[in-house]
Design an enzyme around this catalytic site. Structure first.
Site, short mmCIF file in Angstrom:
data_model
loop_
_atom_site.label_atom_id
_atom_site.label_comp_id
_atom_site.label_asym_id
_atom_site.label_seq_id
_atom_site.Cartn_x
_atom_site.Cartn_y
_atom_site.Cartn_z
N ASN A 32 0.82 -1.21 0.00
CA ASN A 32 0.00 0.00 0.00
C ASN A 32 0.86 1.26 0.00
O ASN A 32 0.53 2.26 -0.67
CB ASN A 32 -0.93 0.01 1.22
N ARG A 360 -11.09 -4.99 -13.83
CA ARG A 360 -9.90 -5.78 -13.45
C ARG A 360 -10.26 -7.26 -13.56
O ARG A 360 -10.86 -7.81 -12.66
CB ARG A 360 -9.44 -5.46 -12.03
N ARG A 390 -5.81 1.28 -13.16
CA ARG A 390 -4.41 1.41 -12.76
C ARG A 390 -3.78 0.06 -12.39
O ARG A 390 -4.33 -0.70 -11.60
CB ARG A 390 -4.29 2.38 -11.58
N HIS A 420 -16.26 2.09 -14.30
CA HIS A 420 -16.03 1.32 -13.09
C HIS A 420 -17.23 0.44 -12.73
O HIS A 420 -17.15 -0.40 -11.84
CB HIS A 420 -15.72 2.30 -11.94
N HIS A 577 -14.94 -4.54 0.69
CA HIS A 577 -14.98 -3.90 -0.62
C HIS A 577 -16.40 -3.59 -1.10
O HIS A 577 -16.58 -2.82 -2.04
CB HIS A 577 -14.27 -4.81 -1.64
#
Length: 673
Positions: A32, A360, A390, A420, A577
């Protein structure tokens, strides 16, 4: 983000956490922090660079120095914990990380042989002089700076050499078990192997000092989407350059002499405030190889196998969805039904079209292979691939190329916005015509992360929802403005407005003497307008419970401002999440699941979807599984105070321990595992 990492580090500090899991949490903190410098700090510096001339403004210098100081304190705690607690604990359990002096004669002999055969032939030290300039150093790679005495072979007195560690070599090496006098697994670091034999590379000269070092570079890719003709080609050209972005952080070993550290700072143009001393490996993330190695069961979390909803079983997914919606709660329930949904659609001769967003997916994906197979079978396959996800750009580019080669229609979302939203739509020929089936989720279409991230997914054939999912896909491909949606909240168009409307509705109910209640779970809460609306609702008497994993710009419990707001963060075995929004709404109990956090970027600079859970039984499940356990947690919960500080919740006297994640694993997981 730094505050969140303190909470992650606390998991590593907790002796109740299994020893190897403590090491894993240490590695997560390091990963992180890498991203913090690669992206957050780098973006601040990059913005100044783009704005042009002059030195870095004092206020920007102060901000970066303050962040660096906080990181330094975190890093010092990390290495102290690693060296003084976790490694000794693991050694007592038969897992040893051996430095040069700790290796026995047999192990030293093996390391010497390994160095001679596997390492030395790949090393290329560069003695610095005008003909041998400082080499280009790749982002986050392992390197060494060596100071030498005497003259080189040509009689010159160059005293510094730089050497890169070959990327093909493992950073953590397991030593043969038979060489150890104690049972268990013994490891050593590549950096230790090289430093033990560094003198052999400089015949005729004395090695005065040698230190490992690592440079972190700006890794945020940028292309002018309005100027480029092909975004994929432009990104492919940028990917290689990511390894050589401007330097933002330097890490050196604790034995690095000050003048050598100064030399490296000068070479990379890094301010001294961003120099960090590592009392161990400069890349702690590599120690995950030890975490993932063989070990006693007690050193890791108990094995967990996600449950598989009994109603799915061997039944045809489309027949089931014709009768009812299916709610999936990952990782407590398997992600396999989502894969099966797309795979069944790819094979079903009655399926005419599949549409899906990809943010992703990962390098290897059974789900993506199913989409490719569907296209090869002649089905209409449309995939919205977000190329600017990213650190997943390369994988997404590869999937986009393969999908196009198979005949799929691939587009890259909307210029200036990241796509997204997590959506998949299947159109199937049935007796009444084309029937639509959809999957909507809070997390990525990635089975690997679905084993470690908490997320919800909804499979539905509800026409009120699936028709609007199709409208969103048409918007993304045709660039036309979507028609008015009544079921889905779509960013950047209606999501922010609908959130404010729902919050203000609870406030109006409370002002009229009713009971207003909002519960929301997300990763981050930073949007100022939403925060002001929550403050106002609190003032009107609305009870507000917020479960925010990471950044939260709202201050709860402030007299006269937010007395009715409670904020907590959950940090445990799984990464929280899911995004869940609950509004009591006079007992209508409105429940929405979403891909969006309550951040300005999600609400205005991304394509996001919030979708309703309509079936009463599924609403109750979301509340019972996604919200209430997290409000009861007294093991992994951190409460945010009015002073902006987080305090870990602990069970009161005689109060039973309650871990939301453990309760959900027992409730939904595979019994007997």
């Amino acid at each position: 983000m730094l505050e969140f990492n303190r909470r992650v580090l606390a998991q590593a500090e907790d002796p109740a956490t299994p020893a190897l899991e403590r090491l894993r949490f240490l590695c997560i903190v390091s990963s992180n922090l890498d991203e913090f410098f690669e992206v957050r700090v780098a973006s601040l510096l990059a913005q100044h660079r783009m704005e042009g001339a002059g030195p870095v403004p004092p206020e920007l210098v102060a901000t970066i120095e303050r962040a660096a100081a906080e990181c330094r304190a975190l890093i010092e705690r990390q290495y102290a914990l690693l060296n003084q607690d976790i490694l000794p604990t693991l050694a007592g359990e038969g897992i040893q990380l051996l430095n040069r002096s700790a290796r026995n004669p047999a192990q030293r002999a093996w390391v010497k042989q390994f160095f001679d055969k596997e390492v030395r032939p790949l090393l290329t030290p560069v003695g610095l002089d005008p003909a041998h300039p400082f080499p280009r150093v790749i982002n986050k790679s392992l390197n060494f700076i060596v100071e030498l005495s005497g003259k080189d072979a040509f009689g010159r007195g160059t005293g510094i050499a730089i050497m890169k560690a070959p990327r093909v070599l493992p950073r953590v090496i397991r030593l043969p078990d038979e060489l150890s006098s104690t049972p268990g697994a013994s490891y050593c670091l590549l950096s230790s192997v090289i430093q033990a034999h560094i003198a052999e590379l400089f015949t005729g000269r004395e090695v005065l000092s040698c230190s490992q070092f690592r440079v972190t570079r700006n890794s945020d890719l940028w292309v002018d989407e309005e100027e480029v003709k092909n975004l994929r080609q432009a990104l492919q050209g940028e990917l290689h350059g990511r390894q050589y972005g401007f330097a933002v952080r330097l890490e050196v070993g604790r034995t690095c002499l000050p003048h050598l550290a100064d030399f490296l700072l000068e070479q990379f143009g890094i301010d001294r405030s961003r120099l960090f001393i590592a009392d161990g490996p400069v890349n702690m993330v590599r120690l995950l190889e030890i975490v993932n190695g063989p070990a006693k069961p007690a050193l890791k979390y108990p094995p967990f196998v996600p449950g598989f909803p009994a109603k799915l079983g061997s039944r045809d997914i489309f027949t089931l969805l014709d009768k009812q919606d299916v709610l999936l709660h990952h990782p407590f329930q398997s992600f396999q039904p989502v894969i099966d949904f797309i795979h069944s659609a790819a094979l079903d001769p009655n399926v005419a079209a599949i549409k899906q967003t990809v943010y992703r997916a990962g390098m290897n994906s059974e789900l993506m292979e199913s989409l490719i197979g569907a296209a090869l079978r002649g089905k209409e396959v449309t995939v919205i691939v977000e190329l600017m996800a990213r650190f997943d750009e390369e994988a997404n580019i590869n999937w986009a190329e393969r999908l196009e080669q198979a005949g799929a229609q691939v587009v890259y979302g909307v210029v200036g916005l990241k796509t997204h939203a997590k959506m998949a739509l299947v159109m199937r020929r049935e007796a009444g015509g084309l029937r639509k089936y959809a999957h909507l989720g809070t997390g990525n279409y990635n089975p690997a992360t679905a084993r470690h991230y908490t997320d919800f997914g909804l499979l539905t054939a509800d026409a009120a929802v699936t028709d609007e999912v199709n409208e969103v896909f048409l918007h993304l491909t045709s660039m036309t403005r979507p028609r008015q949606l009544s079921s889905l909240w779509l960013a950047p168009f209606s999501l922010h407005k609908e959130l404010l409307r729902a919050i203000r509705n609870e406030a109006a109910i409370a002002r009229d003497g009713g009971r207003g209640h909002i519960i929301a779970k997300m990763n981050s809460l930073t949007d100022e307008t939403v925060i002001r609306a929550l403050y106002a609702a609190s003032g009107d008497g609305v009870k507000i419970d917020l479960i925010v994993r990471g950044a939260c710009a709202l201050r709860p419990g402030v007299p006269g401002l937010s007395e009715n707001i409670r904020v907590r963060s959950i940090v445990g075995r799984f990464l929280e999440h899911s995004r869940v929004y609950y509004f009591r709404n006079n007992l209508a109990h409105d429940v929405y699941l979403s891909s969006a956090d309550w951040m300005n970027r999600n609400l205005f600079r991304r394509v996001e979807v919030a979708f309703p859970v309509r079936a009463p039984a599924l609403k109750r499940r979301v509340i019972r599984e996604g919200l209430q356990p997290y409000l009861k947690d007294n093991v992994n919960a951190w409460d945010l105070g009015a002073d902006g500080q987080y305090r870990r919740r602990k069970p009161r006297a005689k109060q039973a321990r309650y871990s939301a994640q453990l309760v959900l694993a027992e409730l939904l997981g595979n019994p007997g595992t």
